[in-house]
Design a protein around this motif. Structure first.
Motif, PDB file in Angstrom:
ATOM      1  N   ARG A 104       3.994  -1.254   0.281  1.00 54.39           N
ATOM      2  CA  ARG A 104       2.943  -0.415  -0.312  1.00 54.39           C
ATOM      3  C   ARG A 104       1.701  -1.236  -0.672  1.00 54.39           C
ATOM      4  NH1 ARG A 104       5.877   1.466  -4.123  1.00 54.39           N
ATOM      5  NH2 ARG A 104       5.286  -0.103  -5.654  1.00 54.39           N
ATOM      6  N   ASP A 105       1.906  -2.456  -1.163  1.00 50.19           N
ATOM      7  CA  ASP A 105       0.803  -3.304  -1.615  1.00 50.19           C
ATOM      8  C   ASP A 105       0.101  -4.060  -0.488  1.00 50.19           C
ATOM      9  OD1 ASP A 105       1.472  -2.450  -4.146  1.00 50.19           O
ATOM     10  OD2 ASP A 105       2.405  -4.336  -4.757  1.00 50.19           O
ATOM     11  N   ARG A 145      -2.127  -4.873   2.536  1.00 54.61           N
ATOM     12  CA  ARG A 145      -3.349  -4.275   3.099  1.00 54.61           C
ATOM     13  C   ARG A 145      -3.277  -4.097   4.618  1.00 54.61           C
ATOM     14  NH1 ARG A 145      -5.715  -8.069  -0.702  1.00 54.61           N
ATOM     15  NH2 ARG A 145      -6.832  -6.930  -2.319  1.00 54.61           N
ATOM     16  N   GLY A 146      -2.532  -4.951   5.282  1.00 50.00           N
ATOM     17  CA  GLY A 146      -2.485  -4.936   6.737  1.00 50.00           C
ATOM     18  C   GLY A 146      -1.374  -4.054   7.277  1.00 50.00           C
ATOM     19  N   ILE A 147      -0.998  -4.316   8.511  1.00 49.36           N
ATOM     20  CA  ILE A 147       0.058  -3.562   9.184  1.00 49.36           C
ATOM     21  C   ILE A 147       1.412  -4.062   8.705  1.00 49.36           C
ATOM     22  CG2 ILE A 147       1.156  -3.137  11.426  1.00 49.36           C
ATOM     23  CD1 ILE A 147      -1.673  -3.303  12.656  1.00 49.36           C
ATOM     24  N   SER A 148       2.263  -3.129   8.280  1.00 47.59           N
ATOM     25  CA  SER A 148       3.623  -3.450   7.838  1.00 47.59           C
ATOM     26  C   SER A 148       4.607  -2.639   8.666  1.00 47.59           C
ATOM     27  CB  SER A 148       3.819  -3.096   6.359  1.00 47.59           C
ATOM     28  OG  SER A 148       2.947  -3.815   5.534  1.00 47.59           O
ATOM     29  N   ARG A 149       5.670  -3.291   9.119  1.00 47.99           N
ATOM     30  CA  ARG A 149       6.723  -2.606   9.856  1.00 47.99           C
ATOM     31  C   ARG A 149       8.073  -3.122   9.367  1.00 47.99           C
ATOM     32  NH1 ARG A 149       2.920  -0.091  10.921  1.00 47.99           N
ATOM     33  NH2 ARG A 149       2.081   0.545  12.930  1.00 47.99           N
ATOM     34  N   CYS A 150       8.993  -2.189   9.180  1.00 48.07           N
ATOM     35  CA  CYS A 150      10.344  -2.516   8.721  1.00 48.07           C
ATOM     36  C   CYS A 150      11.340  -2.117   9.802  1.00 48.07           C
ATOM     37  CB  CYS A 150      10.667  -1.764   7.432  1.00 48.07           C
ATOM     38  SG  CYS A 150       9.514  -2.052   6.093  1.00 48.07           S
ATOM     39  N   TYR A 151      12.298  -3.003  10.041  1.00 45.49           N
ATOM     40  CA  TYR A 151      13.303  -2.762  11.070  1.00 45.49           C
ATOM     41  C   TYR A 151      14.693  -2.978  10.482  1.00 45.49           C
ATOM     42  CZ  TYR A 151       9.340  -3.027  14.200  1.00 45.49           C
ATOM     43  OH  TYR A 151       8.141  -2.799  14.809  1.00 45.49           O
ATOM     44  N   GLY A 205      12.742   5.883   4.229  1.00 44.05           N
ATOM     45  CA  GLY A 205      12.494   6.197   5.633  1.00 44.05           C
ATOM     46  C   GLY A 205      11.509   5.254   6.304  1.00 44.05           C
ATOM     47  N   LEU A 206      11.248   4.103   5.705  1.00 44.79           N
ATOM     48  CA  LEU A 206      10.284   3.140   6.252  1.00 44.79           C
ATOM     49  C   LEU A 206      10.767   2.432   7.516  1.00 44.79           C
ATOM     50  CD1 LEU A 206       9.064   1.231   3.053  1.00 44.79           C
ATOM     51  CD2 LEU A 206       7.703   2.724   4.509  1.00 44.79           C
TER      52      LEU A 206
END
Length: 180
Positions: free
Chosen positions: A96-97, A99-105, A148-149
Motif C-alpha cells: 500500500r505504501d 509508490r511504484g509497481i508492486s506485485r505479489c506472487y 487478494g493481492l
C-alpha cells in the motif's frame, strides 16, 4: 510512502522448496545490479536467529529493510514462507505504501512436490537439519493473503518461465539496471 514511481516491489511467498529463493536468484541474475533481495530465512535465521512466531522481530526487520532498499532506489524482492496470519499486515502495508509497481506472487506447490524438490537440494548439512517431517509440519496449503493481492503460480511453471513472467508483469524487463 516508500520508494519511487520507478521502483518495483516483488513479494514471493510459498511453502518450503516451492522455488521462492530460486526465482529470486533468477530475477537478480536476469536483471543485474540494483535489485535487493530480502529473504525471510536470512533475516530470521541468520541475522536474528529467532523462531518464526507471531509478532517476532523479523517481521519488522523485513519491513524496515525492504523500505530502506526501496527508498534508496533499489527494486526489491521480499521472499519467504511469510505465513499469512503472521506477515499479512506488514506485507499489505508495504504494498500500500510503495509508490511504484508492486506485485505479489504465491507459489502453489503440493506437499508431495515440496518433498520431491527438497530432496534435490545440494546442501547436505541443510538436508540433515531440515527433514521431511519438518516440511510436513511447516506446510500450509494455499496460505493466500485474504486481500487478494497475490497471483498464484502453480508447480507446473518452471523456473525460467516464472522468472520471465515476473520480469514481464513487473516491467523489470523494460528497465535498465544501475551499476552501483
Amino acid at each position: 510512502m516508500v520508494g519511487t514511481e520507478e521502483t518495483r516491489l516483488i513479494i514471493l511467498r510459498g511453502n518450503s522448496a516451492s522455488g521462492k529463493s530460486s526465482i529470486a536468484a533468477g530475477l537478480r541474475e536476469q536483471f543485474g545490479r540494483n535489485l535487493a533481495l530480502v529473504g525471510q530465512d536470512n533475516v530470521r535465521r541468520v541475522v536474528l536467529r529467532e523462531r518464526d512466531r507471531p509478532g517476532a522481530a523479523n517481521i519488522g526487520l523485513i519491513d524496515v529493510t525492504a523500505r530502506y532498499a526501496l527508498d534508496a532506489g533499489f527494486h526489491t524482492v521480499v521472499e519467504g514462507l511469510l505465513y499469512a496470519d503472521r506477515y499479512a499486515a506488514m506485507l499489505e502495508a508495504l504494498v500500500r505504501d510503495h509508490r511504484g509497481i508492486s506485485r505479489c506472487y504465491y507459489l502453489d506447490v503440493s506437499l508431495q512436490e515440496t518433498l520431491v524438490r527438497h530432496a534435490t537440494k545440494h546442501d547436505a548439512e541443510y538436508l540433515a537439519q531440515v527433514t521431511d517431517e519438518h516440511l510436513r509440519d511447516w506446510y500450509r496449503e494455499r496460505d493466500l493473503l485474504t486481500s487478494g493481492l497475490e497471483t498464484v503460480i502453480d508447480a507446473g511453471s518452471g523456473l525460467h518461465d516464472s522468472v520471465k513472467r515476473i520480469m514481464r508483469e513487473t516491467g523489470l524487463d523494460q528497465v535498465s539496471p544501475l551499476d552501483r
